[in-house]
Design a protein around this motif. Structure first.
Motif, PDB file in Angstrom:
ATOM      1  N   ASN A  60       0.883  -1.301  -0.011  1.00  0.00           N
ATOM      2  CA  ASN A  60       0.111   0.050   0.001  1.00  0.00           C
ATOM      3  C   ASN A  60       0.706   1.301   0.030  1.00  0.00           C
ATOM      4  OD1 ASN A  60      -2.166   1.576  -0.049  1.00  0.00           O
ATOM      5  ND2 ASN A  60      -2.845   1.202   2.201  1.00  0.00           N
ATOM      6  N   THR A  61       0.984   2.003  -0.905  1.00  0.00           N
ATOM      7  CA  THR A  61       1.725   3.217  -1.156  1.00  0.00           C
ATOM      8  C   THR A  61       0.700   4.278  -0.947  1.00  0.00           C
ATOM      9  OG1 THR A  61       1.325   2.996  -3.493  1.00  0.00           O
ATOM     10  CG2 THR A  61       3.326   1.976  -2.899  1.00  0.00           C
ATOM     11  N   VAL A  62       1.499   5.099  -0.020  1.00  0.00           N
ATOM     12  CA  VAL A  62       0.826   6.264   0.214  1.00  0.00           C
ATOM     13  C   VAL A  62       1.649   7.608  -0.112  1.00  0.00           C
ATOM     14  CG1 VAL A  62      -0.662   5.605   2.081  1.00  0.00           C
ATOM     15  CG2 VAL A  62       1.435   6.501   2.705  1.00  0.00           C
ATOM     16  N   ASN A  63       1.158   8.796  -0.321  1.00  0.00           N
ATOM     17  CA  ASN A  63       1.917   9.918  -0.709  1.00  0.00           C
ATOM     18  C   ASN A  63       2.569  10.424   0.547  1.00  0.00           C
ATOM     19  OD1 ASN A  63       1.418   9.983  -3.594  1.00  0.00           O
ATOM     20  ND2 ASN A  63      -0.506  11.098  -2.986  1.00  0.00           N
ATOM     21  N   GLN A  64       2.064  10.431   1.774  1.00  0.00           N
ATOM     22  CA  GLN A  64       2.699  10.889   3.007  1.00  0.00           C
ATOM     23  C   GLN A  64       2.352   9.951   4.002  1.00  0.00           C
ATOM     24  OE1 GLN A  64       1.276  14.724   3.157  1.00  0.00           O
ATOM     25  NE2 GLN A  64       2.829  15.672   2.082  1.00  0.00           N
ATOM     26  N   LEU A  65       3.630   9.608   4.898  1.00  0.00           N
ATOM     27  CA  LEU A  65       3.194   9.134   6.015  1.00  0.00           C
ATOM     28  C   LEU A  65       3.854   9.500   7.336  1.00  0.00           C
ATOM     29  CD1 LEU A  65       2.065   6.208   7.473  1.00  0.00           C
ATOM     30  CD2 LEU A  65       4.383   5.428   6.781  1.00  0.00           C
ATOM     31  N   TYR A  89      -4.227   4.234  12.725  1.00  0.00           N
ATOM     32  CA  TYR A  89      -3.617   5.179  11.760  1.00  0.00           C
ATOM     33  C   TYR A  89      -2.548   4.465  10.923  1.00  0.00           C
ATOM     34  CZ  TYR A  89      -0.667   8.812   9.960  1.00  0.00           C
ATOM     35  OH  TYR A  89      -0.172   9.660   8.735  1.00  0.00           O
ATOM     36  N   LEU A  93      -2.531   2.460   5.946  1.00  0.00           N
ATOM     37  CA  LEU A  93      -1.718   3.212   5.386  1.00  0.00           C
ATOM     38  C   LEU A  93      -0.663   2.280   4.633  1.00  0.00           C
ATOM     39  CD1 LEU A  93      -1.234   6.376   7.208  1.00  0.00           C
ATOM     40  CD2 LEU A  93      -2.678   6.064   5.100  1.00  0.00           C
TER      41      LEU A  93
END
Length: 143
Positions: A60-65, A89, A93
């Motif tokens: 699962n790739t997210v733009n911001q973590l 949370y 993500l």
């Protein structure tokens, strides 16, 4: 340390996340083992590490973590219980639905409850029988 070394045989270390808590409410102290440099002073613990390992790439790739978050105090089941806001949370993500979450120090099962709530599968390991029993009951009731 032994648990981490065992995990590294099968999983890849990805990142460390700092989970902070309100220091003024903390009763946790760590006695310095560096007696010669710190004179054995007790240090107030204001954060704990959350180590992220994966089998292969994180899917699962997210733009911001954010790799630092403050948790709330939650001690309904055990004095070392962690708050559910942390896995709530991070798990969605980092993982896709139906992937597996392994918690090798599962305690009272907070991560397991969050994993099931977020459509993930869960494997929890806990060496203390009384604590394991709490985890088993909590996770089972989340099914």
């Amino acid at each position: 340390v032994d648990v981490i070394k065992s995990m590294e045989k099968h999983l890849s270390y990805q990142w460390i996340i700092a989970i902070t808590h309100n220091v003024s409410n903390s009763h946790n102290y760590w006695k310095s083992k560096y007696e010669h440099t710190k004179k054995g002073k007790e240090w107030k613990i204001s954060w704990k590490p959350l180590l992220v390992f994966s089998k292969g790439e994180i899917t699962n790739t997210v733009n911001q973590l954010n790799d630092c978050m403050q948790s709330v105090r939650e001690k309904d089941f055990h004095e070392w219980q962690q708050s559910i806001d942390v896995p709530d949370y991070f798990l969605p993500l980092l993982l896709m639905k139906n992937e597996i979450v392994l918690d090798p120090m599962a305690g009272t099962g907070t991560t397991g409850v969050s994993a099931l709530k977020n459509g993930l599968r869960f494997i929890g390991i806990e060496k203390e029988k009384d604590t394991f029993d709490i985890m088993d009951k909590r996770v089972s009731s989340s099914l």
